[in-house]
Design a protein around this motif. Structure first.
Motif, PDB file in Angstrom:
ATOM      1  N   THR A 125       0.825  -1.206   0.000  1.00  0.00           N
ATOM      2  CA  THR A 125       0.000   0.000   0.000  1.00  0.00           C
ATOM      3  C   THR A 125       0.860   1.257   0.000  1.00  0.00           C
ATOM      4  O   THR A 125       0.551   2.238  -0.683  1.00  0.00           O
ATOM      5  CB  THR A 125      -0.928   0.008   1.233  1.00  0.00           C
ATOM      6  N   ASN A 126       1.976   1.225   0.720  1.00  0.00           N
ATOM      7  CA  ASN A 126       2.814   2.411   0.887  1.00  0.00           C
ATOM      8  C   ASN A 126       3.900   2.565  -0.167  1.00  0.00           C
ATOM      9  O   ASN A 126       4.421   3.676  -0.348  1.00  0.00           O
ATOM     10  CB  ASN A 126       3.470   2.386   2.275  1.00  0.00           C
ATOM     11  N   THR A 127       4.271   1.473  -0.851  1.00  0.00           N
ATOM     12  CA  THR A 127       5.449   1.546  -1.717  1.00  0.00           C
ATOM     13  C   THR A 127       5.204   1.218  -3.183  1.00  0.00           C
ATOM     14  O   THR A 127       5.975   1.659  -4.049  1.00  0.00           O
ATOM     15  CB  THR A 127       6.550   0.579  -1.206  1.00  0.00           C
ATOM     16  N   TYR A 128       4.171   0.432  -3.513  1.00  0.00           N
ATOM     17  CA  TYR A 128       4.085  -0.127  -4.862  1.00  0.00           C
ATOM     18  C   TYR A 128       4.043   0.942  -5.953  1.00  0.00           C
ATOM     19  O   TYR A 128       4.709   0.808  -6.983  1.00  0.00           O
ATOM     20  CB  TYR A 128       2.853  -1.031  -4.983  1.00  0.00           C
ATOM     21  N   LEU A 129       3.306   2.002  -5.755  1.00  0.00           N
ATOM     22  CA  LEU A 129       3.167   3.009  -6.801  1.00  0.00           C
ATOM     23  C   LEU A 129       4.429   3.839  -6.988  1.00  0.00           C
ATOM     24  O   LEU A 129       4.831   4.127  -8.119  1.00  0.00           O
ATOM     25  CB  LEU A 129       1.985   3.934  -6.477  1.00  0.00           C
ATOM     26  N   ARG A 130       5.094   4.230  -5.897  1.00  0.00           N
ATOM     27  CA  ARG A 130       6.156   5.242  -5.957  1.00  0.00           C
ATOM     28  C   ARG A 130       7.578   4.688  -5.900  1.00  0.00           C
ATOM     29  O   ARG A 130       8.495   5.291  -6.442  1.00  0.00           O
ATOM     30  CB  ARG A 130       5.985   6.230  -4.799  1.00  0.00           C
ATOM     31  N   HIS A 131       7.785   3.568  -5.230  1.00  0.00           N
ATOM     32  CA  HIS A 131       9.157   3.107  -4.972  1.00  0.00           C
ATOM     33  C   HIS A 131       9.833   2.646  -6.264  1.00  0.00           C
ATOM     34  O   HIS A 131       9.227   1.942  -7.080  1.00  0.00           O
ATOM     35  CB  HIS A 131       9.146   1.966  -3.964  1.00  0.00           C
ATOM     36  N   PRO A 132      11.113   3.049  -6.463  1.00  0.00           N
ATOM     37  CA  PRO A 132      11.828   2.637  -7.693  1.00  0.00           C
ATOM     38  C   PRO A 132      11.915   1.131  -7.887  1.00  0.00           C
ATOM     39  O   PRO A 132      12.096   0.665  -9.013  1.00  0.00           O
ATOM     40  CB  PRO A 132      13.222   3.251  -7.506  1.00  0.00           C
ATOM     41  N   ALA A 133      11.791   0.373  -6.805  1.00  0.00           N
ATOM     42  CA  ALA A 133      11.850  -1.082  -6.939  1.00  0.00           C
ATOM     43  C   ALA A 133      10.716  -1.609  -7.807  1.00  0.00           C
ATOM     44  O   ALA A 133      10.825  -2.680  -8.403  1.00  0.00           O
ATOM     45  CB  ALA A 133      11.789  -1.735  -5.552  1.00  0.00           C
ATOM     46  N   TYR A 134       9.618  -0.849  -7.889  1.00  0.00           N
ATOM     47  CA  TYR A 134       8.462  -1.263  -8.674  1.00  0.00           C
ATOM     48  C   TYR A 134       8.273  -0.389  -9.923  1.00  0.00           C
ATOM     49  O   TYR A 134       7.187  -0.390 -10.512  1.00  0.00           O
ATOM     50  CB  TYR A 134       7.198  -1.190  -7.817  1.00  0.00           C
ATOM     51  N   SER A 135       9.277   0.330 -10.336  1.00  0.00           N
ATOM     52  CA  SER A 135       9.113   1.281 -11.445  1.00  0.00           C
ATOM     53  C   SER A 135       8.693   0.610 -12.746  1.00  0.00           C
ATOM     54  O   SER A 135       7.913   1.170 -13.528  1.00  0.00           O
ATOM     55  CB  SER A 135      10.411   2.064 -11.668  1.00  0.00           C
ATOM     56  N   TYR A 154       7.022  -2.211 -12.981  1.00  0.00           N
ATOM     57  CA  TYR A 154       5.866  -3.064 -12.741  1.00  0.00           C
ATOM     58  C   TYR A 154       4.607  -2.367 -13.254  1.00  0.00           C
ATOM     59  O   TYR A 154       4.538  -1.137 -13.271  1.00  0.00           O
ATOM     60  CB  TYR A 154       5.705  -3.354 -11.244  1.00  0.00           C
ATOM     61  N   PRO A 155       3.592  -3.108 -13.659  1.00  0.00           N
ATOM     62  CA  PRO A 155       2.378  -2.459 -14.178  1.00  0.00           C
ATOM     63  C   PRO A 155       1.646  -1.680 -13.093  1.00  0.00           C
ATOM     64  O   PRO A 155       1.520  -2.143 -11.952  1.00  0.00           O
ATOM     65  CB  PRO A 155       1.539  -3.634 -14.688  1.00  0.00           C
ATOM     66  N   VAL A 156       1.167  -0.496 -13.436  1.00  0.00           N
ATOM     67  CA  VAL A 156       0.400   0.294 -12.486  1.00  0.00           C
ATOM     68  C   VAL A 156      -0.940  -0.394 -12.230  1.00  0.00           C
ATOM     69  O   VAL A 156      -1.533  -0.969 -13.138  1.00  0.00           O
ATOM     70  CB  VAL A 156       0.196   1.742 -13.004  1.00  0.00           C
ATOM     71  N   VAL A 157      -1.387  -0.361 -10.984  1.00  0.00           N
ATOM     72  CA  VAL A 157      -2.688  -0.925 -10.614  1.00  0.00           C
ATOM     73  C   VAL A 157      -3.435   0.111  -9.778  1.00  0.00           C
ATOM     74  O   VAL A 157      -2.901   1.170  -9.453  1.00  0.00           O
ATOM     75  CB  VAL A 157      -2.549  -2.250  -9.831  1.00  0.00           C
ATOM     76  N   GLY A 158      -4.680  -0.203  -9.422  1.00  0.00           N
ATOM     77  CA  GLY A 158      -5.483   0.750  -8.671  1.00  0.00           C
ATOM     78  C   GLY A 158      -6.016   1.875  -9.526  1.00  0.00           C
ATOM     79  O   GLY A 158      -6.544   2.864  -9.010  1.00  0.00           O
ATOM     80  N   VAL A 159      -5.886   1.736 -10.850  1.00  0.00           N
ATOM     81  CA  VAL A 159      -6.340   2.752 -11.785  1.00  0.00           C
ATOM     82  C   VAL A 159      -7.701   2.340 -12.336  1.00  0.00           C
ATOM     83  O   VAL A 159      -7.858   1.220 -12.841  1.00  0.00           O
ATOM     84  CB  VAL A 159      -5.334   2.924 -12.945  1.00  0.00           C
TER      85      VAL A 159
END
Length: 536
Positions: A143-153, A155-160
């Motif tokens: 919840t806190n990292t998936y969208l913004r953290h470079p580790a997931y850059s 990765y496909p965006v979700v929650g959209v």
């Protein structure tokens, strides 16, 4: 506009011709086209073979849409039908967190949420990061990292939501066209980052309809001619559609396009026939690879069984337990990645159980809503100013109808549809769907087929929000906001990896297993030079 200006355009965007070779003679009148003394200007040497950056070319053709094998689930909404899809382009990967963060960064810079008038614009673009929460699962880190953290850059965006995916597509169209005009010398260099603010931002529709109002009419940004070198008294020197500078719209793919791109394999063609179709996008009926080096690994990211999202320690059979980075698995025959697994994807269509080739068998799509530009009393196209109108979504969130600097739109009316046979109104969503569905609230005792729940979100005059659940007994979840999603995800079993399977989700909802990718209609010739890439 002079021939020299045409030559500058040609040099800027890589036309195949240069100098006087762009001049020609009209076969209708014998007049000179692109005469340096003036007159009709047109890019007569346009080379439309460039593939948009980040996309691949999909050559259109006939295919069998729907199930071609027995359905173990006994579904009846994916019966086979023959369709024809025109040529188009599609993103080679799903839209990533990095791509979506670029959109968020631009939105926050141009419409800063610190200003009250713009606050709801930025919030309307934010994905729902709470989709990762699970009442019996520990997922707060995601919840806190998936969208913004470079580790997931990557990765496909979700929650959209479907609505947000469309907003991203419109933004992408404008940014690409803005760069094209800058390179051709019609917009000041770097104005897209240094000058864009509020209504002073670039809109493709605004520039094409009323270029004098683009960038809020700032003549230091929007040049009248190439780098402001127009002669005194010249007219019509702003870039036009005829010059070949503007990209077609980025958009969500239709369901037919998506399924075609996921299921059709070029290698299955023999002359003008397609020799059968395998179950999965990689061209087999097995979900595992037979390669000696990776034998036993899965060919997509999906849920293998209860409590099995990626195999055992030491042998991650599908490379991840949630989503994986795009391009983790091999591309399909077209060069598209993750057309099965990773995340399911929004497509443009409104969901209905039946797709019938008897109604239309070319570019099938349900969801057409026709708009036109608002014309003011002075006869000019009206532009949205700082007075922004919002729609209240069923979940209580506000969504801007249009952004400052964009053209005001309204639905087509009776004057536009009078004596037409190809369409009769501004909304064709419910056309020939076997039900007299209406957008108005359905009354008690309704016998309509699609009497889905109608929750309401209402703001009073003081801005207080009331959320009201529909307490009436309903028989379906299908309505005009039900949008199709295609492809399986990291959270789905193998059944959903088949491109023919169909599901729907409300267009205002986000999820931890739904993403999207863009498509673009190919204008001009059916065939493409897939090796030639656009400048990026």
């Amino acid at each position: 506009m002079t021939l020299q200006l045409i030559a500058v355009i040609a040099a800027s965007i890589g036309f195949t011709s240069c100098g006087n070779s762009n001049a020609s003679t009209s076969s209708a009148t014998g007049w000179k086209i692109n005469d340096k003394k003036g007159g009709f200007q047109y890019n007569t040497s346009y080379d439309g073979t460039e593939v948009p950056y980040g996309m691949v070319a999909i050559e259109g053709g006939t295919f069998t849409m729907g199930r071609v094998q027995n359905d173990v689930m006994g579904e009846w909404n994916n019966n086979s039908t023959q369709q024809y899809v025109q040529s188009f382009y599609m993103d080679e990967t799903e839209v990533t967190n990095l791509m979506y963060n670029e959109y968020l960064n631009w939105t926050k810079a141009v419409y800063p949420p610190t200003e009250a008038r713009y606050r709801n614009i930025y919030s309307a673009a934010l994905p729902d990061t709470l989709v990762w929460r699970n009442q019996l699962g520990f997922t707060e880190t995601l919840t806190n990292t998936y969208l913004r953290h470079p580790a997931y850059s990557s990765y496909p965006v979700v929650g959209v939501s479907w609505v947000q995916a469309n907003d991203f597509s419109k933004w992408r169209t404008d940014r690409v066209n803005e760069l094209n005009l800058e390179r051709a010398g019609y917009l000041a260099k770097n104005a897209k980052t240094n000058k864009a603010y509020g209504e002073q931002s670039f809109s493709t529709d605004t520039y094409l309809n009323v270029p004098t109002k683009a960038f809020a009419g700032d003549s230091t940004v929007v040049y009248k001619g190439v780098k402001n070198r127009a002669k005194a008294g010249e007219t019509g020197v702003y870039a036009k559609m005829e010059y070949g500078l503007f990209s077609a719209e980025y958009r969500l793919p239709t369901e037919a396009e998506w399924e075609y791109a996921a299921s059709v394999r070029k290698s299955d063609r023999i002359y003008n026939n397609s020799q059968g179709r395998n179950k999965y996008p990689w061209g087999s009926n097995d979900v595992r690879t037979n390669s000696r080096r990776t034998k036993g690994d899965y060919l997509a990211n999906f849920k293998q069984g209860r409590g099995d999202y990626g195999g055992i320690a030491g042998w991650s059979t599908d490379a991840g337990e949630i989503t994986t980075a795009v391009k983790t698995f091999p591309a399909n025959d077209w060069g598209l990645y993750d057309m099965a697994g990773n995340v399911a994807e929004w497509v443009a269509d409104v969901y209905r159980p039946e797709i019938s080739s008897q109604v239309n068998d070319m570019n099938y799509f349900r969801g057409n809503v026709y708009n036109k530009s608002v014309i003011g009393p002075d006869g000019t196209v009206q532009i949205v100013d700082t007075t922004i109108k919002y729609d209240t979504l069923p979940n209580g969130k506000l969504h801007p109808r249009a952004l400052p600097g964009q053209v005001q739109k309204t639905g087509v009316d009776e004057q536009d549809t009078f004596q037409r046979r190809n369409f009769q109104g501004n909304n064709s969503i419910a056309y020939n769907d076997g039900d007299a569905f209406e957008n108005a609230k359905q009354g008690e005792g309704s016998t309509r087929m699609y009497n889905s729940p109608l929750d309401e979100a209402i703001y009073d005059e003081e801005g207080n929000l009331t959320l009201a659940k529909d307490g009436t007994t309903r028989t379906t979840l299908i309505n005009n906001n039900s949008r199709v999603i295609k492809g399986g995800s990291w959270k789905d079993r193998a059944y959903w990896l088949d491109p023919a399977t169909r599901r729907f989700v409300d267009q205002y909802s986000g999820s931890d297993f739904i993403g999207f990718r863009n498509a673009m209609t190919k204008v001009g010739s059916t065939k493409s030079n897939a090796k030639k890439k656009a400048r990026g």
